[in-house]
Design an enzyme around this catalytic site. Structure first.
Site, short mmCIF file in Angstrom:
data_model
loop_
_atom_site.label_atom_id
_atom_site.label_comp_id
_atom_site.label_asym_id
_atom_site.label_seq_id
_atom_site.Cartn_x
_atom_site.Cartn_y
_atom_site.Cartn_z
N GLY A 173 2.18 2.17 10.86
CA GLY A 173 3.11 3.28 10.72
C GLY A 173 3.82 3.66 12.01
O GLY A 173 4.43 4.71 12.12
N GLY B 270 2.73 -1.16 4.37
CA GLY B 270 2.68 0.26 4.02
C GLY B 270 4.08 0.78 3.75
O GLY B 270 4.63 0.61 2.65
N GLY B 271 4.68 1.40 4.76
CA GLY B 271 5.98 2.06 4.61
C GLY B 271 7.03 1.23 3.89
O GLY B 271 7.73 1.72 2.99
N GLU C 96 -6.87 4.51 7.99
CA GLU C 96 -6.67 5.94 7.70
C GLU C 96 -7.92 6.53 7.05
O GLU C 96 -8.24 7.70 7.26
CB GLU C 96 -5.41 6.13 6.83
CG GLU C 96 -4.15 5.93 7.67
CD GLU C 96 -2.94 5.45 6.89
OE1 GLU C 96 -2.93 5.52 5.66
OE2 GLU C 96 -1.99 4.96 7.56
N HIS D 18 -9.60 1.04 5.01
CA HIS D 18 -8.31 1.20 5.69
C HIS D 18 -8.50 2.12 6.89
O HIS D 18 -9.30 3.07 6.83
CB HIS D 18 -7.28 1.78 4.71
CG HIS D 18 -5.90 1.77 5.28
ND1 HIS D 18 -5.47 2.74 6.15
CD2 HIS D 18 -4.87 0.90 5.14
CE1 HIS D 18 -4.22 2.45 6.51
NE2 HIS D 18 -3.85 1.34 5.91
N ASN E 64 0.87 -1.19 0.00
CA ASN E 64 0.00 0.00 0.00
C ASN E 64 0.91 1.23 0.00
O ASN E 64 1.51 1.56 1.01
CB ASN E 64 -0.89 -0.05 1.26
CG ASN E 64 -1.69 1.22 1.46
OD1 ASN E 64 -1.79 2.06 0.55
ND2 ASN E 64 -2.27 1.37 2.64
N TRP E 65 0.97 1.89 -1.15
CA TRP E 65 1.90 3.03 -1.28
C TRP E 65 1.37 4.30 -0.63
O TRP E 65 2.07 5.29 -0.56
CB TRP E 65 2.20 3.30 -2.76
CG TRP E 65 2.97 2.20 -3.45
CD1 TRP E 65 3.28 0.97 -2.94
CD2 TRP E 65 3.51 2.23 -4.78
NE1 TRP E 65 3.99 0.24 -3.88
CE2 TRP E 65 4.14 1.00 -5.02
CE3 TRP E 65 3.51 3.19 -5.80
CZ2 TRP E 65 4.77 0.69 -6.22
CZ3 TRP E 65 4.14 2.88 -7.01
CH2 TRP E 65 4.76 1.64 -7.21
N LYS E 66 0.10 4.26 -0.22
CA LYS E 66 -0.55 5.43 0.40
C LYS E 66 -0.37 6.66 -0.51
O LYS E 66 -0.33 6.51 -1.73
CB LYS E 66 0.00 5.64 1.81
CG LYS E 66 -0.11 4.36 2.65
CD LYS E 66 0.06 4.58 4.11
CE LYS E 66 -0.09 3.25 4.84
NZ LYS E 66 -0.03 3.37 6.28
N SER F 294 3.22 -2.15 10.39
CA SER F 294 4.67 -2.18 10.63
C SER F 294 5.33 -3.50 10.22
O SER F 294 6.24 -3.99 10.90
CB SER F 294 4.98 -1.83 12.09
OG SER F 294 4.55 -0.50 12.38
N GLU G 5 -5.54 -5.21 10.75
CA GLU G 5 -4.55 -4.17 10.93
C GLU G 5 -4.82 -3.42 12.23
O GLU G 5 -5.62 -2.47 12.24
CB GLU G 5 -4.62 -3.17 9.77
CG GLU G 5 -4.24 -3.74 8.44
CD GLU G 5 -3.64 -2.68 7.53
OE1 GLU G 5 -2.49 -2.83 7.14
OE2 GLU G 5 -4.32 -1.69 7.25
P1 PGA Z 1 2.68 0.31 7.72
O1 PGA Z 1 1.21 0.50 7.11
O2 PGA Z 1 3.23 -0.96 7.14
O3 PGA Z 1 3.44 1.53 7.30
O4 PGA Z 1 2.51 0.21 9.21
C1 PGA Z 1 0.37 -0.58 6.94
C2 PGA Z 1 -0.93 -0.12 6.32
O5 PGA Z 1 -1.34 1.00 6.59
O6 PGA Z 1 -1.56 -0.85 5.54
#
Ligand code: PGA
Length: 254
Positions: A175, A236-237, A100, A98, A12-14, A215, A169
């Site tokens: 994050g 994500g990251g 977010e 998600h 997930n590149w956000k 994470s 999640e």
């Molecule tokens: P993260 O994000 O790996 O940066 O914790 C995961 C996600 O939001 O899907």
């Protein structure tokens, strides 16, 4: 002991990478993952980079996903993106609900359930994200919240567990660099699978994949995926770095 399914690794590149940057990252992934087999790999760039990434990964072992969508097909929804547009661009998957989106854009379980139905109608494979907050976990309320999210955003809608993926999640792990302990994640996965089995019967849920997200890094992916209950990861990251290649090449005991 659940049967191991083909693992699903989702990046997930956000809100990162311009179309130009996205092309370079996708090209690097195509190159570095060309020989990978037996794993489903999906990358979810921002909407604006979907066309260019679709072009780069065409006819490779990497699939395209989007990070969100609207539940209507067309209409007066300024700034929104229809599932039909995603399908035409070559998306196979779409992330829904998600944390977010839930926290910063007010998405409720009800909205997520409408999106889930719309994604399936459009022929997209939805990845529905669920997870408790830190406050809920501290209060001993995590499983109650997971059950509520599962019932309200998934169960009301469908039986298509061949197509649906669930991503556990925990909000406190996203994050933050604080991943859930593998056993802790496995417990939540077991719980979610139990809910699905209870509601539909194992015959329907046999192919359901439940991913862990929060994470995930090259350093912890092996122990997470060593848990039989964890069918893949949502990253994500670390999906923006060469770490992602190592994550896709995770190693678990035979
Ligand atoms: P993260 O994000 O790996 O940066 O914790 C995961 C996600 O939001 O899907």
């Amino acid at each position: 002991m659940p049967v191991k399914k083909v693992p699903l690794i989702v990046g997930n590149w956000k809100m990162n990478k311009t179309p130009v940057e996205a092309r370079l990252l996708a090209q690097a992934m195509v190159r570095d993952l060309a020989d990978v087999d037996g794993v489903d790999v999906v990358i979810c760039p921002p909407f604006t980079a979907l066309p260019v990434v679709a072009e780069v990964i065409r006819n490779t072992n990497i699939m395209l996903g989007a990070q969100n969508m609207h539940y209507e097909k067309t209409g007066a929804y300024t700034g929104e993106v229809s599932p039909l547009f995603l399908k035409e661009l070559g998306c196979a998957y779409v992330l829904l609900g998600h944390s977010e989106r839930r926290q910063q854009f007010g998405e409720t379980d009800e909205v997520v359930s409408r999106k889930l139905k719309a994604a399936l109608d459009a022929g997209l494979a939805p990845i529905v994200c669920l997870g408790e907050t830190l406050a809920e976990r501290k209060k001993g309320d995590a499983f109650r919240r997971l059950k509520e999210q599962f019932r309200q955003s998934v169960v009301t809608v469908v039986k298509e567990f061949d197509t649906i993926t669930i991503a556990y999640e925990p909000v406190w792990a996203i994050g933050t660099g604080l991943n859930a302990e593998p056993e802790q994640a496995a417990e939540a996965h077991q719980f979610l699978r139990g809910l699905a089995d209870e509601e539909y019967g194992e015959l329907w849920t046999h192919n359901l994949r439940i991913l862990y997200g929060g994470s995930v890094t090259a350093a912890n992916v092996d122990e997470l995926l060593a848990q039989p209950q964890i069918d893949g990861v949502l990253v994500g990251g670390a999906s923006l770095k060469s770490d992602f290649v190592r994550i896709v090449r995770f190693q678990t005991p035979a």
